[in-house]
Design a protein around this motif. Structure first.
Motif, PDB file in Angstrom:
ATOM      1  N   ASP A  38      -2.015 -37.111  33.107  1.00 13.20           N
ATOM      2  CA  ASP A  38      -1.662 -35.804  33.174  1.00 13.20           C
ATOM      3  C   ASP A  38      -2.683 -35.083  32.291  1.00 13.20           C
ATOM      4  OD1 ASP A  38      -0.736 -36.381  30.732  1.00 13.20           O
ATOM      5  OD2 ASP A  38       1.112 -35.694  30.976  1.00 13.20           O
ATOM      6  N   ALA A  39      -2.776 -33.643  32.270  1.00  9.90           N
ATOM      7  CA  ALA A  39      -3.739 -32.947  31.230  1.00  9.90           C
ATOM      8  C   ALA A  39      -3.897 -33.337  29.658  1.00  9.90           C
ATOM      9  CB  ALA A  39      -3.462 -31.310  31.332  1.00  9.90           C
TER      10      ALA A  39
ATOM     11  N   SER B 296      -5.417 -37.496  37.994  1.00  9.05           N
ATOM     12  CA  SER B 296      -4.756 -37.956  39.326  1.00  9.05           C
ATOM     13  C   SER B 296      -5.554 -39.263  39.905  1.00  9.05           C
ATOM     14  CB  SER B 296      -4.646 -36.944  40.236  1.00  9.05           C
ATOM     15  OG  SER B 296      -5.911 -36.493  40.862  1.00  9.05           O
TER      16      SER B 296
ATOM     17  N   ASN C  56      -5.779 -32.093  35.272  1.00  9.19           N
ATOM     18  CA  ASN C  56      -4.947 -32.589  35.919  1.00  9.19           C
ATOM     19  C   ASN C  56      -5.528 -33.310  37.271  1.00  9.19           C
ATOM     20  OD1 ASN C  56      -2.278 -32.471  34.660  1.00  9.19           O
ATOM     21  ND2 ASN C  56      -2.261 -30.000  35.313  1.00  9.19           N
TER      22      ASN C  56
ATOM     23  N   ARG D  16      -6.002 -27.344  35.317  1.00 11.53           N
ATOM     24  CA  ARG D  16      -5.989 -27.769  36.826  1.00 11.53           C
ATOM     25  C   ARG D  16      -7.032 -29.040  36.921  1.00 11.53           C
ATOM     26  NH1 ARG D  16      -7.330 -23.006  40.116  1.00 11.53           N
ATOM     27  NH2 ARG D  16      -5.828 -21.832  39.090  1.00 11.53           N
TER      28      ARG D  16
END
Length: 310
Positions: free
Chosen positions: A257-258, A251, A247, A244
């Motif tokens: 992304d991860a 952002s 990510n 989480r």
């Protein structure tokens, strides 16, 4: 064998990320043939090299040599491709004869007269550090090895191996070991410091922890039993939270992304990730991980949620 006055293999070509090929031809762990075919790998090689990404890492043990054979076949039309492979000191390998035979088999499978980087894995059998270093130096002398590296060595083993190599006028060109947000041992056991103080490139194997750090397995469990068992060695009690945060940080950089943030973290720590890829799209995705720069605060924040904290 004559010692050389000059030092061979003093510097590798610069690169930020390399392409890992563990999955190439591997049916047991990576389900090769189900979602990936040779044509996919051919497209990957063509696309990667056209974009300037020409560093490929394999291992003589990948699918009993099939990984090397595929890489050799698919890069045969691209003489500028940089190929690295690894010698595994098996228990039954006793000395120079076995080393040279393994080297010659790798050369044949890779379709090369010389290997750009030949990594020696940690000794587990009869061949000690001195013998391995001497054999590697002889490979350089014979023109079969351009650069010598090691993999999974302790800091003490690195010191001994490097000193032995230098007696033959050969430099240690690279050090490789597993390194990712779930496995940070090299930060604390002296290996990463050894590389930094000597300006030796450190190559991070499994930079995405076999895919765990992509986040794709949080809601789509691994079906392959062998791969699932290998992945179970990673601590995952805080993985969902870590994904989480990866990510969330991504952002802030135009929707990264991860996966790309996890790879960028490896680079920010002074390492070069060897990121596995099975398609041109995946290789391009991995490569785009270096279009942004993590802040020091973001790096430290990520590490607050890893098994080995600052």
């Amino acid at each position: 064998f004559k010692r050389k006055d000059e030092r061979a293999g003093t510097m590798l070509p610069y690169f930020k990320i390399a392409i890992g090929t563990w999955s190439w031809g591997n049916r047991l762990i990576w389900d090769y043939g189900l979602d990936t075919e040779e044509t996919d790998l051919a497209d990957l090689v063509k696309s990667a090299i056209s974009e300037g990404s020409r560093y490929f890492f394999t291992n003589e043990s990948f699918s009993d040599g099939l990984g090397e054979s595929l890489l050799g076949k698919l890069t045969s039309a691209y003489p500028n491709a940089f190929l690295a492979t690894k010698f595994m000191p098996r228990f039954w390998r006793l000395g120079r004869v076995e080393f040279n035979a393994a080297l010659d088999r790798s050369l044949k499978r890779l379709r090369r007269q010389s290997i750009d980087l030949y990594l020696v894995d940690r000794p587990v059998g009869w061949m000690g550090l001195s013998m391995l270093a001497e054999c590697a130096a002889e490979g350089v002398e014979a023109g079969k090895i351009r650069n010598v590296g090691v993999s999974n060595f302790s800091a003490d083993q690195l010191e001994t191996f490097q000193e032995t190599l230098l007696r033959y006028g050969v430099s240690l060109s690279a050090v490789a070991s597993e390194y990712n947000l779930l496995r940070r041992d090299v930060e604390f056991n002296g290996v990463l410091d050894f590389c930094k103080t000597r300006n030796i490139p450190f190559l991070a194997e499994s930079p995405l922890a076999m895919g765990l750090l992509t986040g794709k397995y949080l809601y789509d469990p691994i079906q392959n039993g062998v791969r699932r068992n290998l992945v179970n060695r990673y601590p995952t009690d805080r993985l969902e939270l870590l994904i989480r945060i990866l990510n969330s940080i991504g952002s802030e950089y135009q929707g990264m992304d991860a996966t790309r943030v996890a790879l960028n973290w490896v680079g920010a720590k002074g390492a070069i990730p060897i990121a596995g890829a099975k398609s041109a799209a995946q290789e391009e995705h991995n490569r785009s991980a270096f279009t942004f720069t993590l802040s020091d605060d973001q790096i430290h924040h990520l590490q607050e949620f890893t098994p080995d904290r600052d």
